[in-house]
Enzyme design. Sequence first.
Site: not given
Ligand SMILES: [Zn+2]
Lengths: 111, 366
Positions: B175-176, B179, B190, B199, B272, B277
């Site tokens: 996941h990271e 990005h 974002y 996301e 957020d 998310h």
């Molecule tokens: Zn993320």
Amino acid sequence: MKMTFVRSGGFAGPMMRVEGAVDFEGDKAMVTSEARKYRRELDQDEARVLRDAASRGIGEAEGQVAPDSFQYDVTVTTADGKTRRGTLHGDSSNPLIQWIRKESDRIFSQK
Amino acid sequence: MSTPCRHSIYCILPPHILKNIAKNTKDAKQREAALNALSVDHSIRSDRTTFSLLGGLQVAHAVGLTAATPAVHRTIYVAGNREKLPGTLARSEGQAPVKDKSVNNAYDGLGATFDFYLAAYQRNSIDNQGLPLKATVHYGDGYNNAFWNGQQMVFGDGDGSIFGDFTAPLDVIGHELTHGVTGSQANLTYQGQAGALNESISDVFGSLVKQYAAKQTANQADWLIGKGLLLNRNDLALRSMAKPGSAYENDPLLGSDPQPAAMLRYDESAEDNGGVHINSGIPNHAFYLAATAIGGFAWVKAGQIWYDTLLDARLKQSADFAAFANLTVMNAAQRYGTTSIERKAVIDAWTQVGVPVQAHQAAVAG
Ligand SMILES: [Zn+2]
């Protein structure tokens, strides 16, 4: 003076959301988070440092938001009824955000 | 290992431009300077290149122009429970495992993610130019998070009571790193729907990294994100792509998973970054529906369609769900044909989550 804050975001997202309030009374302050049934009384030193930091302002958001960083929404209401709001992201060096970060972790982990 | 960068202007040019200069110039000196700059140690170049991966100067990509054979180049640091990056070097590419499990997790996870992108999409690292992968573990004191800061991946240890080590689940690492991929491609803003797409793309490819490593088909996969990260809650995860809103329920500390599976329950919160998310559940579920309808290994067809879309020049930074959805339909048609079951599966998936798609071939891109 009263301060409320919400931490949101982070990789884990909504499960880590924390909201809290700080009521300043004389030279002390009480932190509460109703949703997580949390109460903590600050000693005089911590209350003074936090009051100073909150009085100085929340600051401006800086640059791009790093994905999965936390968002902090802060509202400060002073004794004269004036309200200031601000939003910051990430691991800001702002002392107010540093305090909110630590307190949010404490509230979340029930420590 | 490296050639000094003697012509300063060439030192600040991105690799694809250097390659174009080297390829196209008729001036022998210019060509030599460009080639010298291209051969400069990646560790020097990486900081400048990665600067662009969080919304600065956009890196363009030219498939097929990569000079060297793709090879992973990992560097793992430890922050020693402080918050200074990158920290102390703990393991470099090719070195044997160390005693620190988090260091090895990060090393292996970055390797698995690199391998996945290369094998599935012939992508050479985050920027498709062989960018070295950098990660720091043991960041902060009981830090309950992992993030991509535009230059590297950062992993906390978790608080030890609710969260464990963020390097443990492979999909968190996938996941990271994704990005970074998104930052070097569409660089989706974002915030709001574009942020939720950002996301979701990280969840989609994070999950595919996990499925690829386990050689699971779409029907065998659990489609959970972050399973194993929560301590003493082994069956729970952070998100479910198969059934958004079901990853955790009525937990005394964590509450209930609020992710929507469809637009009817889209969350309008400003928190957020506009619920990135939370609302990611909608495109996550669309991907799951398309992948399971197509069948087989999800990275082969559904993943390819999503990857093509991420690289599609028509995908704007501010794209909303509908713009992204329409591009997935176009890319499905482009790759598999307008009458293909793949294109139909994609249309049906978006329709089911309440995101309108145009079944014709109009160019709609945000
Ligand atoms: Zn993320």
